[in-house]
Write a protein that holds these residues in place. Structure first.
Motif, PDB file in Angstrom:
ATOM      1  N   GLN A   3       5.505 -21.050  29.058  1.00 52.31           N
ATOM      2  CA  GLN A   3       5.628 -19.610  29.167  1.00 52.31           C
ATOM      3  C   GLN A   3       5.398 -18.976  27.803  1.00 52.31           C
ATOM      4  O   GLN A   3       5.964 -19.392  26.806  1.00 52.31           O
ATOM      5  N   CYS A  37       9.120  -9.014  33.015  1.00 47.48           N
ATOM      6  CA  CYS A  37       9.266  -8.010  34.083  1.00 47.48           C
ATOM      7  C   CYS A  37      10.580  -8.236  34.834  1.00 47.48           C
ATOM      8  O   CYS A  37      11.406  -9.008  34.385  1.00 47.48           O
ATOM      9  N   ASP A  40      -2.283  -8.070  41.867  1.00 44.87           N
ATOM     10  CA  ASP A  40      -1.892  -7.395  40.631  1.00 44.87           C
ATOM     11  C   ASP A  40      -1.498  -8.451  39.610  1.00 44.87           C
ATOM     12  O   ASP A  40      -0.630  -9.280  39.850  1.00 44.87           O
ATOM     13  N   THR A  57      -4.105 -16.102  34.620  1.00 39.27           N
ATOM     14  CA  THR A  57      -3.366 -16.807  35.669  1.00 39.27           C
ATOM     15  C   THR A  57      -3.894 -16.423  37.053  1.00 39.27           C
ATOM     16  O   THR A  57      -4.064 -17.284  37.927  1.00 39.27           O
ATOM     17  N   LYS A  83      13.118 -15.482  39.373  1.00 36.15           N
ATOM     18  CA  LYS A  83      13.086 -15.223  37.937  1.00 36.15           C
ATOM     19  C   LYS A  83      14.036 -16.222  37.274  1.00 36.15           C
ATOM     20  O   LYS A  83      15.079 -16.554  37.840  1.00 36.15           O
ATOM     21  N   VAL A  84      13.628 -16.709  36.091  1.00 36.28           N
ATOM     22  CA  VAL A  84      14.533 -17.554  35.308  1.00 36.28           C
ATOM     23  C   VAL A  84      14.771 -16.845  33.979  1.00 36.28           C
ATOM     24  O   VAL A  84      13.818 -16.401  33.337  1.00 36.28           O
ATOM     25  N   LEU A 105      12.949 -22.500  31.804  1.00 33.74           N
ATOM     26  CA  LEU A 105      12.416 -21.136  31.711  1.00 33.74           C
ATOM     27  C   LEU A 105      11.032 -21.020  32.345  1.00 33.74           C
ATOM     28  O   LEU A 105      10.720 -20.031  33.008  1.00 33.74           O
ATOM     29  N   VAL A 106      10.191 -22.056  32.147  1.00 33.28           N
ATOM     30  CA  VAL A 106       8.824 -21.995  32.688  1.00 33.28           C
ATOM     31  C   VAL A 106       8.795 -21.913  34.218  1.00 33.28           C
ATOM     32  O   VAL A 106       7.792 -21.481  34.780  1.00 33.28           O
ATOM     33  N   ARG A 129       3.009 -11.427  35.685  1.00 33.30           N
ATOM     34  CA  ARG A 129       3.340 -12.605  34.859  1.00 33.30           C
ATOM     35  C   ARG A 129       2.138 -13.540  34.718  1.00 33.30           C
ATOM     36  O   ARG A 129       1.557 -13.928  35.720  1.00 33.30           O
ATOM     37  N   ASP A 147       7.830 -18.346  35.167  1.00 33.06           N
ATOM     38  CA  ASP A 147       6.743 -17.601  34.516  1.00 33.06           C
ATOM     39  C   ASP A 147       5.620 -17.196  35.470  1.00 33.06           C
ATOM     40  O   ASP A 147       4.640 -16.591  35.061  1.00 33.06           O
ATOM     41  N   GLY A 148       5.779 -17.516  36.737  1.00 38.99           N
ATOM     42  CA  GLY A 148       4.777 -17.112  37.730  1.00 38.99           C
ATOM     43  C   GLY A 148       3.581 -18.045  37.785  1.00 38.99           C
ATOM     44  O   GLY A 148       2.640 -17.805  38.534  1.00 38.99           O
ATOM     45  N   PRO A 162       9.188 -15.017  28.029  1.00 36.27           N
ATOM     46  CA  PRO A 162      10.031 -14.830  29.219  1.00 36.27           C
ATOM     47  C   PRO A 162      10.481 -13.378  29.357  1.00 36.27           C
ATOM     48  O   PRO A 162      10.325 -12.580  28.432  1.00 36.27           O
ATOM     49  N   ARG A 163      11.030 -13.055  30.511  1.00 34.58           N
ATOM     50  CA  ARG A 163      11.598 -11.717  30.804  1.00 34.58           C
ATOM     51  C   ARG A 163      10.632 -10.581  30.489  1.00 34.58           C
ATOM     52  O   ARG A 163      10.964  -9.618  29.814  1.00 34.58           O
TER      53      ARG A 163
END
Lengths: 333, 333
Positions: free
Chosen positions: B327, B333, B216, B224, A129-130, A7-8, B219, A11-12, B330-331
């Protein structure tokens, strides 16, 4: 890199960067992409551009003749090609299920990169995306693309007498996916026709003034495109039995399975409507390409009273090609 | 139209056409789209163009301040905007789960159309796939976009002394999604900041020569982006405690939940790195826009020995802002 996508990785942050640098940048290696800004920036010349998008959800992900990655690159190239554009830049966006094997992901990206190289296009921007296990079935890919219109191609009104050309054997992608999906073991060399059609549209550029419309017969196959064309034209389409190029193996296996290959997707074929007196010349020109060796004129537009698409056999019997109202096979592309 | 989206709505035939005509064309009503060819074709002028893509998998689909549709339009507009481009044409590709409520789909498309109108952009090409129940969680949307670079914007080397400006309150999208996802009922007006930032980037165009980079913070939030900037510059970033604009409600609820709002996504904010002596002027210019009323200079680049991002409190204490390696949510965006 871990053995499966976590998943990570979506996360961008740090892990997304790792995935991007270790796999994506290594495969799609070009400065526009690797500059790492939020959009790809490039020069454009005064003229016309084409822009298209497609999401790919094919199942299974790997199949004889291709995989979801090759399909995604070819699909978007083909949408641009049939609009008369030269495909140049593509975007690529992955939605990956947590736990997806990293090796398989790499194979898909490599396959995309290989097709890009072959087709002289570049993936210049992307997104990854994950989602959690169960949020998506494996991996879905979106490719969008931009191209330039080199020579003016315009859709023109179809007239009675106009001919329909198909660039090669039909039904190969759809049939291959069906056999793979339902794990039907049969003898024979079944593989998807998945390929770029840009070489064809580019080769016949000089004939654009005589080409009424270009289409790629994907979901719903040749029959769906023929119906669409009949409806656009307000004319009937008469196909001649036996004129449609199809391999004996594809014809045979569809008969056994009770499927109609006319409705089976192609992923590397082109359908052209050409002014009657130029159809032969266009066909001969196309046939110079190896991928068009089976190209044929398959039908003609006629102004019969009730517009419809049908196949006529040698005794004058007609089989009407209805619009499909039940999906034969989902997730074909 | 049926009450839920059926598999046949994605087969490229009759039902797909119905879905497209009854919902998509009605909402995104423009001639480039409704001409119905495989690519959007439009004129371009000599110059530079930008191209970007993003897939959206946010959960839940509807949340205070927006929905997946609005988010998809704004997200792609924002990626173009921070690249110095004027967003013009978007593509839109849906992957829908069989059984998804048609009404909800319509609401999402309407919301996209509304945002397009507000932002003066057009959806000119699209794609719709439907996958079987369980193949995707509800609906995922990809939006790609093209824009023109109106005034030359270039990323420039960041120097010690350069200032960081953020255009408004942080952490609102991420916090709102967390509250909705985990159904945490709290008092207060929590809503996503989901919005286009194009008005801001357009307003400050005259200052592009003094703007080193625009970002912008989605995530991974502000923290970050700050880390990314520190790493790009090879310089430390010193943020001053109390200088980061955040609403009391967002600060409070994050404290209660044990979350750090600095890592929570924004979806309508802009982060700018500006040459030291111009930072105040740029800030004042931005503040003329209602959406920038809380804009602030939040930090400065310094050439300390070990480049890192940190917050300094009034006693000189430092809190290091690490790169996120797990993370938070998750999800988003």
């Amino acid at each position: 890199m871990e053995e499966t996508i976590k998943l990570v990785y979506g996360d961008g942050g740090k892990y997304t960067n790792e995935l991007i640098k270790e796999i994506i940048y290594k495969c799609f290696n070009n400065v526009i992409l690797t500059s790492g800004i939020d959009s790809a920036v490039f020069s454009v010349k005064h003229g016309k551009a084409a822009f298209t998008t497609d999401s790919f959800v094919v199942k299974p992900l790997f199949f004889p003749g291709g995989d979801i990655g090759k399909l995604a690159i070819c699909g978007t190239i083909n949408d641009l090609s049939v609009s008369g554009a030269k495909p140049i830049y593509l975007s690529c966006s992955f939605i990956i299920e947590e736990g997806f094997p990293t090796k398989a992901f790499e194979l898909i990206v490599k396959s995309m990169a290989e097709q890009c190289k072959k087709s002289n296009v570049k993936v210049v921007t992307g997104d990854t995306k994950v989602v959690e296990k169960g949020g998506v079935d494996g991996i879905f890919i979106n490719t969008s693309g931009v191209g330039t219109i080199e020579k003016n191609y315009e859709i023109k009104p179809i007239e009675s007498g106009d001919r329909i050309i198909v660039s090669g054997n039909i039904g190969e992608h759809g049939t291959t996916i069906a056999l793979e999906r339902y794990k039907i073991k049969v003898k024979g060399d079944f593989k998807s026709d998945c390929a770029s059609v840009y070489k064809i549209t580019s080769m016949i550029k000089e004939y654009y003034p005589f080409i009424k419309i270009m289409k790629d017969p994907t979901r719903g196959g040749i029959a769906t495109i023929i119906n669409e064309l009949s409806s656009i034209a307000g004319l009937s389409v008469k196909l001649t039995d036996g004129s449609i190029p199809i391999s004996r193996e594809i014809e045979g296996i569809n008969k056994i399975l009770g499927l109609d290959p006319l409705y089976m997707a192609c992923e590397g074929r082109l359908v052209l409507v050409v002014k009657s007196n130029m159809a032969d010349e266009v066909l001969q020109k196309m046939k110079k390409l190896e991928q068009c060796r089976n190209a044929k004129i398959i039908g003609v537009f006629t102004d019969e009273q009730y517009p419809m698409a049908y196949i006529e056999n040698s005794f004058g019997g007609k089989r009407i090609l209805n619009t499909l109202d039940q999906q034969m096979l989902p997730r074909i592309c």
